[in-house]
Scaffold this motif. Structure first.
Motif, short mmCIF file in Angstrom:
data_model
loop_
_atom_site.label_atom_id
_atom_site.label_comp_id
_atom_site.label_asym_id
_atom_site.label_seq_id
_atom_site.Cartn_x
_atom_site.Cartn_y
_atom_site.Cartn_z
N ASP A 1 0.83 -1.21 0.00
CA ASP A 1 0.00 0.00 0.00
C ASP A 1 0.87 1.26 0.00
OD1 ASP A 1 -2.29 -1.53 0.03
OD2 ASP A 1 -2.56 -1.43 2.20
N LEU A 2 1.95 1.24 0.78
CA LEU A 2 2.85 2.40 0.85
C LEU A 2 3.54 2.62 -0.50
CD1 LEU A 2 4.23 4.57 2.64
CD2 LEU A 2 5.99 2.86 3.19
N ALA A 3 4.04 1.56 -1.11
CA ALA A 3 4.72 1.67 -2.41
C ALA A 3 3.75 2.17 -3.48
CB ALA A 3 5.31 0.33 -2.81
N LYS A 4 2.52 1.67 -3.42
CA LYS A 4 1.50 2.08 -4.40
C LYS A 4 1.21 3.58 -4.25
CE LYS A 4 -2.47 0.10 -3.76
NZ LYS A 4 -3.61 -0.81 -3.65
N GLU A 5 1.05 4.02 -2.99
CA GLU A 5 0.75 5.44 -2.73
C GLU A 5 1.93 6.32 -3.14
OE1 GLU A 5 -1.98 8.35 -1.68
OE2 GLU A 5 -2.26 6.18 -1.87
N TYR A 6 3.15 5.83 -2.90
CA TYR A 6 4.32 6.62 -3.29
C TYR A 6 4.37 6.78 -4.81
CZ TYR A 6 8.80 8.59 -4.07
OH TYR A 6 9.77 9.47 -4.49
N ASN A 7 4.06 5.72 -5.54
CA ASN A 7 4.09 5.81 -7.00
C ASN A 7 3.02 6.77 -7.52
OD1 ASN A 7 6.20 3.94 -8.31
ND2 ASN A 7 5.38 2.72 -6.63
N ARG A 8 1.90 6.88 -6.79
CA ARG A 8 0.87 7.87 -7.15
C ARG A 8 1.43 9.29 -6.93
NH1 ARG A 8 -4.26 10.13 -5.23
NH2 ARG A 8 -3.92 9.50 -3.08
N PHE A 9 2.07 9.48 -5.80
CA PHE A 9 2.72 10.78 -5.49
C PHE A 9 3.75 11.13 -6.57
CE2 PHE A 9 6.89 12.08 -3.76
CZ PHE A 9 6.63 13.37 -3.32
N TYR A 10 4.57 10.13 -6.95
CA TYR A 10 5.63 10.35 -7.94
C TYR A 10 5.04 10.74 -9.30
CZ TYR A 10 9.72 9.25 -10.83
OH TYR A 10 10.77 9.31 -11.73
N ALA A 11 3.93 10.10 -9.64
CA ALA A 11 3.29 10.39 -10.94
C ALA A 11 2.58 11.74 -10.94
CB ALA A 11 2.29 9.27 -11.28
N ASP A 12 2.01 12.12 -9.78
CA ASP A 12 1.16 13.33 -9.73
C ASP A 12 1.94 14.62 -9.50
OD1 ASP A 12 -0.93 11.64 -10.07
OD2 ASP A 12 -1.82 11.91 -8.07
N LEU A 13 3.04 14.56 -8.76
CA LEU A 13 3.70 15.80 -8.32
C LEU A 13 5.15 15.86 -8.80
CD1 LEU A 13 2.48 15.96 -4.59
CD2 LEU A 13 1.46 17.06 -6.58
N PRO A 14 5.58 17.03 -9.28
CA PRO A 14 6.98 17.19 -9.67
C PRO A 14 7.87 17.26 -8.41
CG PRO A 14 5.86 19.30 -9.83
CD PRO A 14 4.82 18.29 -9.46
N ILE A 15 9.13 16.92 -8.57
CA ILE A 15 10.06 17.08 -7.44
C ILE A 15 11.11 18.12 -7.81
CG2 ILE A 15 11.78 15.94 -5.96
CD1 ILE A 15 10.13 13.39 -6.11
#
Length: 596
Positions: free
Chosen positions: A544-558
């Protein structure tokens, strides 16, 4: 006080001030807000409408407004039917991440000053380790890690079934057919060589039964009178009497098996703090049989065999010593239970053994209670289900059992082919690539076997387990490698992503809040996994954590984000996710790569 407790105290104050009704905050509860709604925590209003004397919407509005005015971390709320969804301020989540970053390690628990012994593997010395042993070893090792993380002092133990009729069968076949063959001569690992003779015994034994039945003997009698079986039983009696030739052959075959087991354990990356051997403990069990007869816990039948009558405990009669005076598993297990307590003064003892032994352990624990052992009420059987394979997916060494060494090697080979096809090893040296294949292959099989609740029977699908998408070990490993690349880039460009560097940050996106919330939940998952003796809790959390992180990575620039403090926060958040994935995967006995 954690955030949930403080919110519940404020809700209790709302009941007193708004509705003139005293409610203890300990009697109230929050639940995580469902993904489709905004908020972090939800308070269910329906049970309290008699107190509020209003509709769910009116009651939610009143309590929500009270929270906003009286709780510093509550930023907003929304009411959906009878559910009050509570949103916390960005400042709260920023502060919470800062606290998590300052912790010694993710999910740290202080020492409890209690000792737990976890016994797992417990192989027979007549055959190699197989797929079922993989689930057993991975479960035992992971449960040990989880209990240790939860603050227990853990002693990892392997009780080796090194004596008994099973090894005598291999010995008889080796005497008849072996011609002094050694593992080196055969080009086999020692455990595989001894396993070969166990299979040869079984083949000859079945042949002898058929021949005796053809002469008119009943099947039951033929099984007892078959010459090789009689020799195996004679061999067991000779061994217990210390016959030199028998003992020397036993030692030779067992030493070959141990060499083979150690190689397999090394491949599995599991370890033990102590080994117990049934050849050392069965005599202790015989002493307990004598004690049990004196205490009238056991009784002797006419043929001299000794039994425990547990019929008034809702169980059956159980053999504890054969008529010829030789031990059974129950004899040995009683002796070993005493020895464990004497050696370590343990507070709890966990036996990781398949569910086909449920009755055996129910009887063992009941006997130890009747014998008034001080540790008897703290014995636990971690009963796990069988592992099946899709038919035809893998060849088995013996035609019936999937060999552990073969399966691990096949997983590493599959990881190699899959990774090369996807082109995920650019710039790797040959040695780095091989290390990655081993990490992925072993991670795939461990994660797949541990993500299922231990009690459930399961189907292991090798092909599915190695995928880089979905609920698999490689997906989580790949997520860690992705974050490691982000951290390398941050270091290359000299970005300071310590908490001091995002002090000016004011607002967070929903996905950032959700990630911090999930990170803060890690210690609760360790507690749950430890109390339930279930690595599946950690596996699901990591997915669940990895899935949520990948959503963050796809949605927001760093790095393309203009504000320095936002960049710093997002890299820090990524870093904390990587640390938590690394810590959680270690609990499962899985390594994570720095690059892929």
């Amino acid at each position: 006080m954690d955030i949930q407790e403080s919110i519940l105290k404020t809700i209790a104050a709302a009941f007193e001030q708004l509705f003139n009704h005293k409610v203890e905050s300990e009697d109230l509860s929050l639940q995580p807000t469902r993904k489709e709604f905004e908020g972090s925590y939800t308070f269910v209003l329906f049970p309290y409408l008699k107190i509020t004397k209003g509709s769910p919407e009116q009651s939610g509005e009143k309590i929500g407004n009270f929270l906003k005015e009286n709780h510093p971390s509550v930023a907003d709320f929304n009411v959906v039917k009878g559910f009050l969804n509570i949103s916390l301020s960005s400042a709260f989540w920023i502060d919470l991440l800062t606290q998590l970053m300052a912790e010694k390690e993710p999910g740290y628990f202080p020492p409890r000053n209690q000792k737990v012994m976890v016994e797992y593997s417990s192989p027979n010395t007549n055959k190699p380790l197989h797929l079922g042993h993989l689930r057993n070893n991975f479960l035992g090792f992971s449960v040990s890690n989880i209990l240790s993380a939860y603050g227990y002092e853990v002693i990892k133990t392997n009780l080796v079934n090194d004596r008994g009729i099973h090894i005598c069968k291999s010995m008889v076949a080796y005497q008849k057919l072996g011609n002094n063959e050694t593992p080196e001569m055969a080009g086999l690992k020692g455990d595989h060589l001894v396993g070969k003779y166990y299979v040869l015994f079984d083949q000859e034994y079945k042949k002898q039964i058929k021949e005796l039945m053809a002469e008119g003997m009943t099947e039951e009698l033929a099984k007892k009178e078959a010459p090789w079986m009689k020799e195996a039983q004679e061999s067991l009696v000779k061994w217990e009497l210390g016959d030199e030739e028998t003992v020397n052959l036993w030692k030779k075959l067992n030493n070959w098996v141990y060499q083979g087991f150690n190689e397999t354990y090394k491949k599995m990356r599991v370890s033990f703090d102590q080994y117990y051997y049934e050849s050392d403990t069965y005599l202790l069990g015989k002493d307990i049989v004598t004690e049990g007869l004196e205490k009238k816990v056991f009784f002797k039948k006419e043929n001299g065999s000794v039994w425990a009558d547990l019929s008034n405990q809702g169980l059956d009669e159980k053999l504890v010593l054969r008529a010829d005076g030789t031990s059974v598993y129950m004899t040995q297990d009683m002796g070993t239970a005493d020895l464990k307590f004497k050696d370590h003064g343990i507070d709890k003892s966990v036996y990781v053994v398949g569910n086909e032994q449920d009755y055996h352990f129910e009887v063992l624990f009941k006997i130890m209670q009747l014998l008034e052992r001080p540790y008897a009420n703290n014995l636990y059987h971690l009963s796990y289900g069988m592992v099946d394979l899709p038919s035809g997916k893998m060849k088995s060494r013996e035609g019936t059992v999937v060999d552990a060494d073969d399966l691990i090697q096949e997983m590493v080979d599959t990881a190699r082919n899959h990774t090369q096809e996807l082109g995920k090893i650019e710039g790797f040296s040959p040695e780095e690539a091989e290390n990655l294949y081993e990490m992925l292959g072993l991670g795939a099989i461990k994660y797949f076997l541990l993500k299922v609740d231990p009690k459930k029977r399961m189907l292991f699908n090798p092909q599915e387990s190695i995928e880089f998408q979905g609920n698999t070990g490689p997906f989580i490993q790949y997520t860690h490698a992705r974050i490691a690349a982000i951290l390398r880039k941050a270091d290359q460009i000299g970005l300071d992503y310590s908490s001091n560097n995002f002090e000016g940050l004011e607002a967070l996106e929903a996905v950032e809040k959700q990630l911090v919330y999930m990170l803060s939940d890690y210690s609760k998952k360790i507690a749950m996994a430890a109390e339930e003796l279930s690595p599946a809790v950690i596996a699901q959390y990591l997915f669940d954590l990895a899935k949520e992180y990948n959503r963050f990575y796809a949605d927001l620039p760093i790095f393309s984000e203009a504000k320095n403090e936002v960049q710093a926060f997002r890299v820090s958040l990524s870093d904390q996710v990587a640390k938590t994935i690394n810590a959680g995967m270690k609990l499962l006995g899985i390594d994570v790569p720095q690059k892929m």
